[in-house]
Design a protein around this motif. Structure first.
Motif, PDB file in Angstrom:
ATOM      1  N   SER A  37      34.586  35.130  52.825  1.00 26.17           N
ATOM      2  CA  SER A  37      34.049  36.490  52.756  1.00 26.17           C
ATOM      3  C   SER A  37      34.219  37.217  54.084  1.00 26.17           C
ATOM      4  O   SER A  37      34.665  38.378  54.126  1.00 26.17           O
ATOM      5  CB  SER A  37      32.570  36.435  52.371  1.00 26.17           C
ATOM      6  N   ASP A  70      32.779  29.438  51.408  1.00 30.39           N
ATOM      7  CA  ASP A  70      32.638  30.769  50.810  1.00 30.39           C
ATOM      8  C   ASP A  70      32.286  31.808  51.865  1.00 30.39           C
ATOM      9  O   ASP A  70      32.777  32.956  51.821  1.00 30.39           O
ATOM     10  CB  ASP A  70      31.558  30.752  49.725  1.00 30.39           C
ATOM     11  N   LYS A  71      31.450  31.423  52.819  1.00 29.83           N
ATOM     12  CA  LYS A  71      31.093  32.332  53.911  1.00 29.83           C
ATOM     13  C   LYS A  71      32.325  32.697  54.729  1.00 29.83           C
ATOM     14  O   LYS A  71      32.550  33.881  55.042  1.00 29.83           O
ATOM     15  CB  LYS A  71      30.039  31.679  54.805  1.00 29.83           C
ATOM     16  N   TRP A  72      33.135  31.704  55.061  1.00 28.85           N
ATOM     17  CA  TRP A  72      34.343  31.972  55.841  1.00 28.85           C
ATOM     18  C   TRP A  72      35.294  32.902  55.085  1.00 28.85           C
ATOM     19  O   TRP A  72      35.844  33.846  55.660  1.00 28.85           O
ATOM     20  CB  TRP A  72      35.065  30.653  56.157  1.00 28.85           C
ATOM     21  N   TYR A 104      29.584  26.904  53.506  1.00 29.45           N
ATOM     22  CA  TYR A 104      30.378  27.498  54.586  1.00 29.45           C
ATOM     23  C   TYR A 104      31.753  27.993  54.144  1.00 29.45           C
ATOM     24  O   TYR A 104      32.182  29.070  54.586  1.00 29.45           O
ATOM     25  CB  TYR A 104      30.504  26.522  55.758  1.00 29.45           C
ATOM     26  N   ASP A 140      29.759  25.532  62.534  1.00 21.65           N
ATOM     27  CA  ASP A 140      29.447  26.799  63.222  1.00 21.65           C
ATOM     28  C   ASP A 140      29.954  26.849  64.660  1.00 21.65           C
ATOM     29  O   ASP A 140      29.832  27.874  65.328  1.00 21.65           O
ATOM     30  CB  ASP A 140      27.951  27.125  63.158  1.00 21.65           C
TER      31      ASP A 140
END
Length: 276
Positions: A31, A27-29, A25, A257
């Motif tokens: 990006s 890294d997702k945030w 998560y 999430d």
């Protein structure tokens, strides 16, 4: 009702190990946030790194709607007061922006360099500075440790001035930590350095709310039991005061999430925050 006594407080406040793909998560945030900042920068709707204090992390980003702002939303990030900064969460400004609100996202000096009581004062300084940039009503929201910090802003011992408090029309604490005392039983307290006096002074659940405030505590139904318990504390303990209170468990959402609703203008989390 059967009460379960917690013997492992570190496990009680662990999230990533209980979320499938939890380690991915951050890294997702990063990006999503970077892409959103690029988009907003190209359109001239991002004012980055506005100073609200003397230290390097005393900065906030301000995202502006297309037209004159209807008011100000301030989002305070989490990370157990020890991790992250404003750059991880920019994309969460999209929902309020699409409703015509400016959105400020501050960083703050983290533990152990700062104590939690110092972070509370920093967040108050950030809210005050952002309020000076954008007139109109103020809506506060924050996630996890950020939920604690925005709830702390609406207690009678708030560091905010009366003028700023009078503009706060709604606060939403997302997966907020409202009683800090249990954290003294965790290994992370080696970093937080909480003692009982500070835990009592900075726990919204142990303080009195400002009269007339409007607070919603929001949590994912799939979060750890301790976060579900913490979410319900303020509605329970503040119910005798002259305030508007509600608590919501969003079905199926977990600790990582549950914040995604802020990026969607039509999501109930955004509509609750903006009262639309």
């Amino acid at each position: 009702m059967t009460l379960h006594r917690i013997s492992d407080w570190d496990d009680a406040y662990t999230n990533s190990a209980y979320i499938p793909g939890g380690e991915g998560y951050p890294d997702k945030w990063q990006s999503l946030a970077a892409g959103f900042r690029d988009e907003m920068g190209r359109t001239g709707r991002l004012q980055a790194d506005i100073s609200y204090g003397a230290r390097q992390r005393n900065r906030f980003d301000l995202f502006l709607p297309i037209d004159t702002p209807k008011g100000l939303v301030v989002f305070v990030h989490g990370g157990y007061w020890t991790k992250f900064d404003k750059s991880c969460w920019s994309h969460l400004a999209r929902g309020p922006l699409d409703h015509g609100y400016a959105v400020a996202l501050p960083s703050y000096v983290l533990c152990p360099e700062a104590r939690i009581s110092e972070i509370v004062r920093q967040v108050a300084d950030a809210v005050t500075a952002a309020a000076g940039e954008v007139p109109g009503p103020i809506h506060l929201t924050g996630h996890s440790a950020g939920g604690h910090l925005v709830s702390r802003m609406i207690c009678t011992t708030t560091p905010l001035s009366g003028d700023v408090v009078s503009r706060i029309v709604k606060t939403v604490s997302i997966s907020g930590l409202h009683d800090l005392r249990p954290l003294m039983n965790t290994e992370m307290n080696n970093t937080l350095r909480l003692d009982i006096a500070e835990a009592r002074a900075e726990s919204p659940a142990l303080l009195e709310p400002i009269g007339g405030i409007d607070l919603t505590c929001w949590v994912g139904s799939a979060e750890r039991p301790e976060f579900l318990r913490q979410n319900g504390l303020l509605e329970n303990l503040w119910s005798s005061f002259d305030v508007r209170l509600s608590s919501i468990e969003e079905p199926g959402r977990h600790h990582f999430d549950v914040i995604e609703g802020l990026a969607d203008a039509n999501h109930p989390l955004v509509r609750t925050l903006l009262a639309v």
